[in-house]
Design a protein around this motif. Structure first.
Motif, PDB file in Angstrom:
ATOM      1  N   GLN A 162       0.836  -1.198   0.000  1.00  0.00           N
ATOM      2  CA  GLN A 162       0.000   0.000   0.000  1.00  0.00           C
ATOM      3  C   GLN A 162       0.876   1.256   0.000  1.00  0.00           C
ATOM      4  OE1 GLN A 162      -3.204  -0.654  -0.164  1.00  0.00           O
ATOM      5  NE2 GLN A 162      -3.913   1.459  -0.172  1.00  0.00           N
ATOM      6  N   VAL A 163       0.724   2.074  -1.038  1.00  0.00           N
ATOM      7  CA  VAL A 163       1.544   3.293  -1.143  1.00  0.00           C
ATOM      8  C   VAL A 163       0.921   4.423  -0.332  1.00  0.00           C
ATOM      9  CG1 VAL A 163       2.316   5.113  -2.726  1.00  0.00           C
ATOM     10  CG2 VAL A 163       2.491   2.708  -3.409  1.00  0.00           C
ATOM     11  N   ARG A 164       1.745   5.082   0.476  1.00  0.00           N
ATOM     12  CA  ARG A 164       1.264   6.277   1.179  1.00  0.00           C
ATOM     13  C   ARG A 164       1.523   7.502   0.298  1.00  0.00           C
ATOM     14  NH1 ARG A 164       3.942   7.061   6.751  1.00  0.00           N
ATOM     15  NH2 ARG A 164       2.589   5.368   7.431  1.00  0.00           N
ATOM     16  N   HIS A 165       2.747   7.647  -0.154  1.00  0.00           N
ATOM     17  CA  HIS A 165       3.059   8.676  -1.156  1.00  0.00           C
ATOM     18  C   HIS A 165       4.382   8.303  -1.810  1.00  0.00           C
ATOM     19  CE1 HIS A 165       5.264  10.336   2.365  1.00  0.00           C
ATOM     20  NE2 HIS A 165       6.161  10.580   1.433  1.00  0.00           N
ATOM     21  N   LEU A 166       4.777   9.070  -2.816  1.00  0.00           N
ATOM     22  CA  LEU A 166       6.055   8.849  -3.487  1.00  0.00           C
ATOM     23  C   LEU A 166       6.876  10.130  -3.424  1.00  0.00           C
ATOM     24  CD1 LEU A 166       5.068   6.925  -6.743  1.00  0.00           C
ATOM     25  CD2 LEU A 166       5.717   5.999  -4.528  1.00  0.00           C
ATOM     26  N   GLU A 167       8.197   9.952  -3.441  1.00  0.00           N
ATOM     27  CA  GLU A 167       9.077  11.115  -3.541  1.00  0.00           C
ATOM     28  C   GLU A 167       9.977  10.933  -4.743  1.00  0.00           C
ATOM     29  OE1 GLU A 167      11.092  11.530   0.218  1.00  0.00           O
ATOM     30  OE2 GLU A 167       9.138  11.509   1.247  1.00  0.00           O
ATOM     31  N   TYR A 168       9.896  11.871  -5.668  1.00  0.00           N
ATOM     32  CA  TYR A 168      10.725  11.809  -6.872  1.00  0.00           C
ATOM     33  C   TYR A 168      11.883  12.779  -6.761  1.00  0.00           C
ATOM     34  CZ  TYR A 168       7.409   8.937  -9.429  1.00  0.00           C
ATOM     35  OH  TYR A 168       6.612   7.899  -9.849  1.00  0.00           O
ATOM     36  N   GLU A 169      13.012  12.319  -7.273  1.00  0.00           N
ATOM     37  CA  GLU A 169      14.231  13.127  -7.255  1.00  0.00           C
ATOM     38  C   GLU A 169      14.898  12.978  -8.618  1.00  0.00           C
ATOM     39  OE1 GLU A 169      16.671  12.071  -3.920  1.00  0.00           O
ATOM     40  OE2 GLU A 169      18.501  12.902  -4.807  1.00  0.00           O
ATOM     41  N   ALA A 170      15.472  14.038  -9.132  1.00  0.00           N
ATOM     42  CA  ALA A 170      16.093  13.994 -10.462  1.00  0.00           C
ATOM     43  C   ALA A 170      17.514  14.538 -10.414  1.00  0.00           C
ATOM     44  CB  ALA A 170      15.285  14.818 -11.458  1.00  0.00           C
ATOM     45  N   TYR A 171      18.265  14.176 -11.416  1.00  0.00           N
ATOM     46  CA  TYR A 171      19.573  14.785 -11.706  1.00  0.00           C
ATOM     47  C   TYR A 171      19.293  15.653 -12.928  1.00  0.00           C
ATOM     48  CZ  TYR A 171      24.640  14.631 -13.003  1.00  0.00           C
ATOM     49  OH  TYR A 171      25.948  14.919 -13.322  1.00  0.00           O
ATOM     50  N   PRO A 172      18.799  16.864 -12.684  1.00  0.00           N
ATOM     51  CA  PRO A 172      18.213  17.628 -13.789  1.00  0.00           C
ATOM     52  C   PRO A 172      19.191  17.962 -14.907  1.00  0.00           C
ATOM     53  CG  PRO A 172      18.147  18.889 -11.726  1.00  0.00           C
ATOM     54  CD  PRO A 172      18.674  17.539 -11.389  1.00  0.00           C
ATOM     55  N   GLU A 173      20.462  18.258 -14.528  1.00  0.00           N
ATOM     56  CA  GLU A 173      21.442  18.648 -15.554  1.00  0.00           C
ATOM     57  C   GLU A 173      21.728  17.496 -16.524  1.00  0.00           C
ATOM     58  OE1 GLU A 173      21.854  18.738 -12.285  1.00  0.00           O
ATOM     59  OE2 GLU A 173      22.706  20.652 -11.615  1.00  0.00           O
ATOM     60  N   MET A 174      21.453  16.255 -16.081  1.00  0.00           N
ATOM     61  CA  MET A 174      21.629  15.121 -16.982  1.00  0.00           C
ATOM     62  C   MET A 174      20.274  14.672 -17.549  1.00  0.00           C
ATOM     63  SD  MET A 174      23.620  11.558 -16.186  1.00  0.00           S
ATOM     64  CE  MET A 174      23.494  10.119 -17.269  1.00  0.00           C
ATOM     65  N   ALA A 175      19.229  14.808 -16.739  1.00  0.00           N
ATOM     66  CA  ALA A 175      17.905  14.309 -17.152  1.00  0.00           C
ATOM     67  C   ALA A 175      17.387  15.048 -18.382  1.00  0.00           C
ATOM     68  CB  ALA A 175      16.909  14.424 -15.995  1.00  0.00           C
ATOM     69  N   ILE A 176      17.564  16.349 -18.405  1.00  0.00           N
ATOM     70  CA  ILE A 176      17.018  17.122 -19.536  1.00  0.00           C
ATOM     71  C   ILE A 176      17.754  16.817 -20.836  1.00  0.00           C
ATOM     72  CG2 ILE A 176      16.609  19.494 -20.377  1.00  0.00           C
ATOM     73  CD1 ILE A 176      15.308  20.046 -17.753  1.00  0.00           C
ATOM     74  N   PRO A 177      19.088  16.793 -20.834  1.00  0.00           N
ATOM     75  CA  PRO A 177      19.763  16.337 -22.066  1.00  0.00           C
ATOM     76  C   PRO A 177      19.337  14.924 -22.489  1.00  0.00           C
ATOM     77  CG  PRO A 177      21.348  17.402 -20.627  1.00  0.00           C
ATOM     78  CD  PRO A 177      20.052  17.325 -19.858  1.00  0.00           C
TER      79      PRO A 177
END
Lengths: 87, 140, 140, 87
Positions: free
Chosen positions: C41-56
């Motif tokens: 059962q999911v209570r919530h999620l937390e997302y995290e990114a490496y934006p300088e690499m994710a966007i390219p």
């Protein structure tokens, strides 16, 4: 007996109205209705080869027997190639 | 949710309609009026439906989808009347637990819509007009 | 349009962004937080990114798509931060002259996103939490 | 020479910060950096088998040579089966 004929798109423009009530002999088939309308509206003949038909909102073959009160629709044809919709 | 409307189509309400707590994916499809069709310049389009048959046929497509894939909900709305370039003529949304099913079902829905849903469009070009309807369904 | 945001994702602006006068179809995909994941059962999620690499990397996916299909535009936006059940974590929109290309490209984009875009989520369940990241890309 | 190390998700939680600056001998490889950090943060060892790495925002193999100012990232592992995202 009487049947309703719904006309759409090119068929509506030929017939001039969006709905007709047609008097037919008891036991007539869809095919007989089509022929009767073709003689009344000769321009329909050019379309007929590619028309589809529905009886009571379900696609139907030409040999379908009609009953009083049936709702028939002329489903006008495809024209202009295979990918004829925009999307 | 299945509908025919003369109002502009919006995706957000469709997404809200199909989303369930079990949904991990929502795929949507918009058909849009293009500037060009078969090399001719489109001025506008006019869509016309046989709504009493079109809506049951949309429902039939949803039933077919449920037999093929595990999906949560399906929404199909077609717009009728005069549409300008860039306006959406049809909007489909499918929710599912997983992405593959949502995407496959959405692609199937638009293919089947072209085949069996009685909706026509008149292409009004800069140099003429013509009624167009896709697909030859097999009567059953 | 490629982005990482901590704000709720909306489809309508994405559709507007990708639509061209040549577009006959817009396909979209939303990834949504599900109530259940692998039976927990999911209570919530937390997302995290490496934006300088994710966007390219998102841009790279769009380049791959353009080499494979005739499309007009591609938009990919991923949300980060805390997400509740029912909220969208990723939104993709692809416009194309024809529907098949739009749909195929949209399906490809979400598959590739899972493979190469450095974004993680922490699943916070009613009985624990864990970082999760999909896909094993091949270094090149 | 100095390299930047970006830490995300499980790696960030182990290391306790989201960015480190690490002093390495000239000509070090990514692999040497990894070993250095593993001895500093032993909990990283449990993750290492499934970690991926990037150098200057591109995925990189362990034998990649590092240069001063490089930005290295530890890309934490998959866990929990094949369909690990919600969608």
């Amino acid at each position: 007996m009487k049947v309703r004929v719904r006309c759409f798109a090119a068929v509506r423009e030929i017939v001039g109205v969006s709905e007709l009530v047609v008097e037919l002999p008891e036991g007539s088939t869809l095919d007989q209705l089509i022929h009767q309308l073709q003689s009344q509206f000769p321009k329909l003949q050019a379309l007929t080869g590619s028309l589809l038909f529905s009886v009571n909102r379900e696609y139907a073959f030409a040999d379908t027997k009609l009953a009083a009160g049936d709702e028939v629709a002329f489903i006008p044809p495809v024209s202009g190639g295979t990918d004829v919709w925009n999307y | 949710m299945f509908g025919i409307t003369d109002q502009p189509l919006l995706l957000e309400p469709l997404v809200t309609t199909v989303k369930r707590s079990s949904s991990g994916a929502v795929a949507t499809f918009l058909g849009v009026v293009r500037e060009q069709t078969r090399g001719r310049q489109v001025r506008h389009l006019e869509y016309e439906a046989y709504p009493e048959m079109a809506i049951p046929k949309m429902r039939e497509i949803a039933d077919e989808i449920r037999r093929k894939w595990e999906v949560d909900e399906i929404a199909i709305v077609h717009r009728i009347g005069r549409l300008q370039i860039g306006e959406a003529s049809v909007a489909i949304a499918v929710s599912a637990p997983h992405r593959r099913e949502a995407l496959a079902a959405c692609a199937y829905a638009i293919d089947r819509l072209k085949e069996i849903v009685p909706i026509w469009k008149k292409e009004v070009w800069t140099d003429g007009e013509e009624w167009v309807r896709p697909g030859i369904p097999q009567p059953r």
